[in-house]
Design a protein around this motif. Structure first.
Motif, PDB file in Angstrom:
ATOM      1  N   GLU A  11       1.111  -1.290  -0.022  1.00  0.00           N
ATOM      2  CA  GLU A  11      -0.196  -0.201  -0.112  1.00  0.00           C
ATOM      3  C   GLU A  11       0.760   1.215  -0.380  1.00  0.00           C
ATOM      4  N   VAL A  12       1.886   1.248   0.709  1.00  0.00           N
ATOM      5  CA  VAL A  12       3.103   1.878   0.929  1.00  0.00           C
ATOM      6  C   VAL A  12       3.775   2.678  -0.224  1.00  0.00           C
ATOM      7  N   ALA A  13       4.324   1.922  -1.206  1.00  0.00           N
ATOM      8  CA  ALA A  13       5.157   1.559  -1.597  1.00  0.00           C
ATOM      9  C   ALA A  13       3.865   1.810  -3.432  1.00  0.00           C
ATOM     10  N   GLU A  14       2.643   1.871  -2.986  1.00  0.00           N
ATOM     11  CA  GLU A  14       2.077   1.826  -4.843  1.00  0.00           C
ATOM     12  C   GLU A  14       2.201   0.322  -5.742  1.00  0.00           C
ATOM     13  N   LEU A  15       2.261  -0.972  -4.912  1.00  0.00           N
ATOM     14  CA  LEU A  15       2.417  -1.829  -6.131  1.00  0.00           C
ATOM     15  C   LEU A  15       1.263  -2.758  -6.395  1.00  0.00           C
ATOM     16  N   GLU A  16       1.217  -3.539  -7.529  1.00  0.00           N
ATOM     17  CA  GLU A  16       0.898  -4.513  -7.186  1.00  0.00           C
ATOM     18  C   GLU A  16       0.962  -5.739  -6.193  1.00  0.00           C
ATOM     19  N   ALA A  17      -0.496  -6.861  -5.803  1.00  0.00           N
ATOM     20  CA  ALA A  17       0.063  -7.949  -4.931  1.00  0.00           C
ATOM     21  C   ALA A  17       0.558  -8.509  -5.474  1.00  0.00           C
ATOM     22  N   SER A  18       0.717  -8.790  -7.062  1.00  0.00           N
ATOM     23  CA  SER A  18       1.506  -9.833  -7.820  1.00  0.00           C
ATOM     24  C   SER A  18       2.887  -9.305  -7.797  1.00  0.00           C
ATOM     25  N   THR A  19       3.409  -7.840  -6.999  1.00  0.00           N
ATOM     26  CA  THR A  19       4.922  -7.808  -6.822  1.00  0.00           C
ATOM     27  C   THR A  19       5.426  -9.172  -6.884  1.00  0.00           C
ATOM     28  N   PRO A  20       7.000  -9.535  -7.623  1.00  0.00           N
ATOM     29  CA  PRO A  20       8.025 -10.467  -7.020  1.00  0.00           C
ATOM     30  C   PRO A  20       8.694 -10.275  -5.667  1.00  0.00           C
ATOM     31  N   HIS A  21       8.707 -11.298  -4.507  1.00  0.00           N
ATOM     32  CA  HIS A  21       9.111 -10.922  -3.198  1.00  0.00           C
ATOM     33  C   HIS A  21      10.161 -12.277  -2.998  1.00  0.00           C
ATOM     34  N   VAL A  22      10.715 -11.920  -2.365  1.00  0.00           N
ATOM     35  CA  VAL A  22      12.128 -13.236  -3.066  1.00  0.00           C
ATOM     36  C   VAL A  22      12.922 -12.708  -1.258  1.00  0.00           C
ATOM     37  N   VAL A  23      13.232 -13.633  -0.305  1.00  0.00           N
ATOM     38  CA  VAL A  23      13.798 -13.714   0.654  1.00  0.00           C
ATOM     39  C   VAL A  23      15.765 -13.383   0.545  1.00  0.00           C
ATOM     40  N   ALA A  24      16.679 -12.436   0.395  1.00  0.00           N
ATOM     41  CA  ALA A  24      17.427 -12.548   0.271  1.00  0.00           C
ATOM     42  C   ALA A  24      18.450 -13.594   1.984  1.00  0.00           C
ATOM     43  N   ASP A  25      19.780 -14.797   1.464  1.00  0.00           N
ATOM     44  CA  ASP A  25      20.283 -14.735   2.597  1.00  0.00           C
ATOM     45  C   ASP A  25      21.740 -14.374   2.471  1.00  0.00           C
ATOM     46  N   ASP A  26      22.576 -14.517   3.150  1.00  0.00           N
ATOM     47  CA  ASP A  26      24.153 -13.977   3.198  1.00  0.00           C
ATOM     48  C   ASP A  26      25.114 -14.871   2.255  1.00  0.00           C
ATOM     49  N   SER A  27      24.676 -15.552   1.498  1.00  0.00           N
ATOM     50  CA  SER A  27      25.348 -16.512   0.303  1.00  0.00           C
ATOM     51  C   SER A  27      24.510 -16.488  -0.565  1.00  0.00           C
ATOM     52  N   TRP A  28      24.085 -14.984  -1.837  1.00  0.00           N
ATOM     53  CA  TRP A  28      23.392 -14.338  -2.578  1.00  0.00           C
ATOM     54  C   TRP A  28      24.701 -14.000  -2.630  1.00  0.00           C
ATOM     55  N   THR A  29      24.844 -14.717  -4.397  1.00  0.00           N
ATOM     56  CA  THR A  29      26.213 -12.754  -4.931  1.00  0.00           C
ATOM     57  C   THR A  29      25.499 -12.203  -5.603  1.00  0.00           C
ATOM     58  N   GLN A  30      26.094 -11.328  -6.518  1.00  0.00           N
ATOM     59  CA  GLN A  30      26.007 -10.859  -7.635  1.00  0.00           C
ATOM     60  C   GLN A  30      25.196 -11.060  -8.822  1.00  0.00           C
ATOM     61  N   GLY A  31      25.429 -12.692  -9.315  1.00  0.00           N
ATOM     62  CA  GLY A  31      25.110 -13.656  -9.763  1.00  0.00           C
ATOM     63  C   GLY A  31      23.455 -14.235  -9.757  1.00  0.00           C
ATOM     64  N   MET A  32      22.971 -13.502  -8.176  1.00  0.00           N
ATOM     65  CA  MET A  32      21.696 -13.713  -8.046  1.00  0.00           C
ATOM     66  C   MET A  32      20.812 -13.085  -8.175  1.00  0.00           C
ATOM     67  N   LEU A  33      21.333 -12.073  -8.322  1.00  0.00           N
ATOM     68  CA  LEU A  33      21.024 -10.722  -9.102  1.00  0.00           C
ATOM     69  C   LEU A  33      20.731 -10.319 -10.398  1.00  0.00           C
ATOM     70  N   TYR A  34      21.959 -10.114 -11.306  1.00  0.00           N
ATOM     71  CA  TYR A  34      21.282 -10.349 -12.553  1.00  0.00           C
ATOM     72  C   TYR A  34      21.969 -10.992 -13.403  1.00  0.00           C
ATOM     73  N   GLY A  35      21.815 -12.704 -13.294  1.00  0.00           N
ATOM     74  CA  GLY A  35      21.667 -13.740 -13.774  1.00  0.00           C
ATOM     75  C   GLY A  35      23.764 -13.818 -13.529  1.00  0.00           C
ATOM     76  N   GLN A  36      23.792 -15.669 -13.918  1.00  0.00           N
ATOM     77  CA  GLN A  36      24.704 -16.277 -13.999  1.00  0.00           C
ATOM     78  C   GLN A  36      24.729 -17.415 -14.566  1.00  0.00           C
ATOM     79  N   TYR A  37      25.892 -17.619 -14.980  1.00  0.00           N
ATOM     80  CA  TYR A  37      26.266 -19.132 -15.886  1.00  0.00           C
ATOM     81  C   TYR A  37      26.274 -20.451 -14.688  1.00  0.00           C
ATOM     82  N   VAL A  38      25.696 -21.693 -14.449  1.00  0.00           N
ATOM     83  CA  VAL A  38      25.724 -22.664 -13.854  1.00  0.00           C
ATOM     84  C   VAL A  38      24.991 -23.716 -14.815  1.00  0.00           C
ATOM     85  N   LYS A  39      26.050 -24.669 -14.027  1.00  0.00           N
ATOM     86  CA  LYS A  39      25.837 -25.693 -14.671  1.00  0.00           C
ATOM     87  C   LYS A  39      24.966 -27.410 -14.476  1.00  0.00           C
TER      88      LYS A  39
END
Length: 456
Positions: free
Chosen positions: A326-354
């Protein structure tokens, strides 16, 4: 004009006669499965260009042609007449994917009959199919010998006992002309020179004391200014890349063109502009009083203040609540993720995975949101290293930033991932305002607005 990639079967053309000039009719019936490319069929117009890729007999590229006729005999049915006009070299997808641009395009392409491609990809494939262009690959190779410029060297791909060296699959992928950076572990771990592949994997004559003589031949092109892995890790396009960790121990590993160039060409560090800190902003408003922190209490009806046009909206709250939307004026369908300390820059912008033997691109949470023209909510945002947000902030400021994945970019205009004024990165945290100020560098403060939610 549109451009298309057509996965065609062997019997679509008469291969016992000259293919040039033949016309093949592709019919999408009333019951045509939409996943097979029906949407692309509806976009076809007379004069559009097409590349024929033969999916049977593992031929690869077959040729190129033009749409000469478009029919709609009845509702839901489309007939397209494709004319074969030019033969192309039988290059397989494995070869085309050596190019980072095509690797991304082919990865996104569905396994359907007809796929629309852009003109840049079409021109590149045509140049390769005509033999006018070649795709180089880039590798990092660990060799401890003291190589001399312009000399050729035999590099055995297995140990004297016939055991495959680490990264053996990359030796099999090497072709003449591929570029190499030589890495050594002594006297310091780092890069020391460059080379090119002179001969792909081949068998040498039997040698005394060696079980297997499979080898490649390289030509050492010369020494370069030595850079340690610590120097490389400071490069924006190399920082937090997967190969800096586990693959330094491999005898050979693949690099992207961007990584290769970043290793050889140190970037010039730009001096950050002077930015007013949170403390200075608060002092101007009301000394020793955090008036810029907006407080909401659950159950109370208050007039919401106008949200300033800042990209990052940090909510101080113990847990997620719909009040954030409500405050941020976002839709209910806005993606919602929970971060942890293992996240890398690739988790945000894409990365190569095997995935098994293959290496594929996995889209990041930020780039996925930008692709879908959506904002993003990250819970426990304090778990992220703030420096990982720099590419996004540079893009918001108007710069176009390379993401290190082929030609993928993020920016305000003419970028793969376009950042609009509507995009918001909403972070939820249990940190205090003082901790938030310390957690995010001063140069990021101008992009951030902080809110505090209270729950009864």
């Amino acid at each position: 004009m549109n451009y298309f990639w057509l996965n065609c079967g062997y019997n679509r053309f008469n291969h016992f006669e000259n293919l040039v000039g033949q016309v093949s009719i592709f019919d999408s019936s009333v019951h045509f499965n939409p996943s097979e490319g029906y949407a692309a069929f509806k976009r076809v117009q007379v004069g559009d260009k097409v590349i024929f890729y033969q999916v049977q007999n593992k031929i690869g590229l077959l040729g190129a042609g033009t749409v000469v006729k478009f029919e709609e005999p009845r509702r839901g049915q489309i007939k397209i007449h494709f004319k074969f006009e030019e033969n192309l070299l039988p290059l397989a997808k494995d070869y085309l994917e050596r190019n980072e641009q095509l690797k991304l395009s082919l990865f996104r392409m569905k396994e359907q009959l007809l796929n629309q491609i852009n003109k840049e990809d079409y021109d590149l494939i045509m140049g390769l199919g005509r033999g006018e262009e070649k795709i180089d690959r880039y590798f990092l190779m660990r060799e401890m010998d003291d190589f001399q410029p312009d000399e050729k060297y035999t590099i055995f791909t297995k140990t004297v006992n016939g055991i495959e060296r680490n990264g053996f699959k990359h030796y099999k992928e090497m072709q003449r002309g591929d570029k190499i950076i030589i890495y050594r572990t002594a006297p310091e771990r780092g890069i020391y020179g460059t080379a090119v592949v002179e001969e792909a994997m081949h068998k040498k004559p039997v040698m005394m004391g060696r079980t297997d003589t499979t080898a490649i031949t390289i030509k050492y092109t010369g020494d370069i200014k030595h850079r340690t892995i610590y120097d490389l890790d400071r490069e924006p396009m190399l920082r937090a890349q997967y190969f800096v960790g586990e693959d330094w121990n491999e005898s050979v590993t693949e690099l992207t063109k961007i990584q290769y160039e970043a290793m050889l060409n140190p970037s010039e560090q730009e001096e950050a502009p002077a930015i007013t800190s949170y403390a200075e902003q608060l002092a101007k408003a009301a000394p020793k009083k955090a008036d810029s922190i907006v407080t909401y209490t659950a159950g109370e009806k208050q007039k919401e203040p106008k949200i300033t046009p800042k990209m990052m909206h940090i909510f101080i709250t113990d847990h997620y609540t719909p009040k954030v939307l409500e405050v941020a004026e976002l839709e209910a369908s806005t993606p919602h993720v929970v971060a942890d300390d293992s996240w890398t820059q690739g988790m945000l912008y894409g990365q190569y995975v095997k995935e098994g033997e293959d290496t594929v691109i996995k889209e990041g949470v930020i780039t996925r949101a930008l692709q879908n023209q959506s904002s993003l909510i990250i819970e426990d945002i304090e778990q992220l290293d703030p420096r990982y947000l720099k590419p996004l902030l540079h893009a918001v400021a108007g710069r176009t930033i390379e993401l290190g994945l082929g030609t993928m970019t993020i920016g305000r205009e003419d970028a793969t991932y376009h950042v609009t004024d509507r995009f918001k990165l909403v972070g939820l945290t249990a940190l205090t305002i003082e901790q938030i100020e310390q957690h995010f560098p001063k140069e990021m403060h101008q992009y951030i607005k902080v809110y505090q939610l209270r729950n009864k």
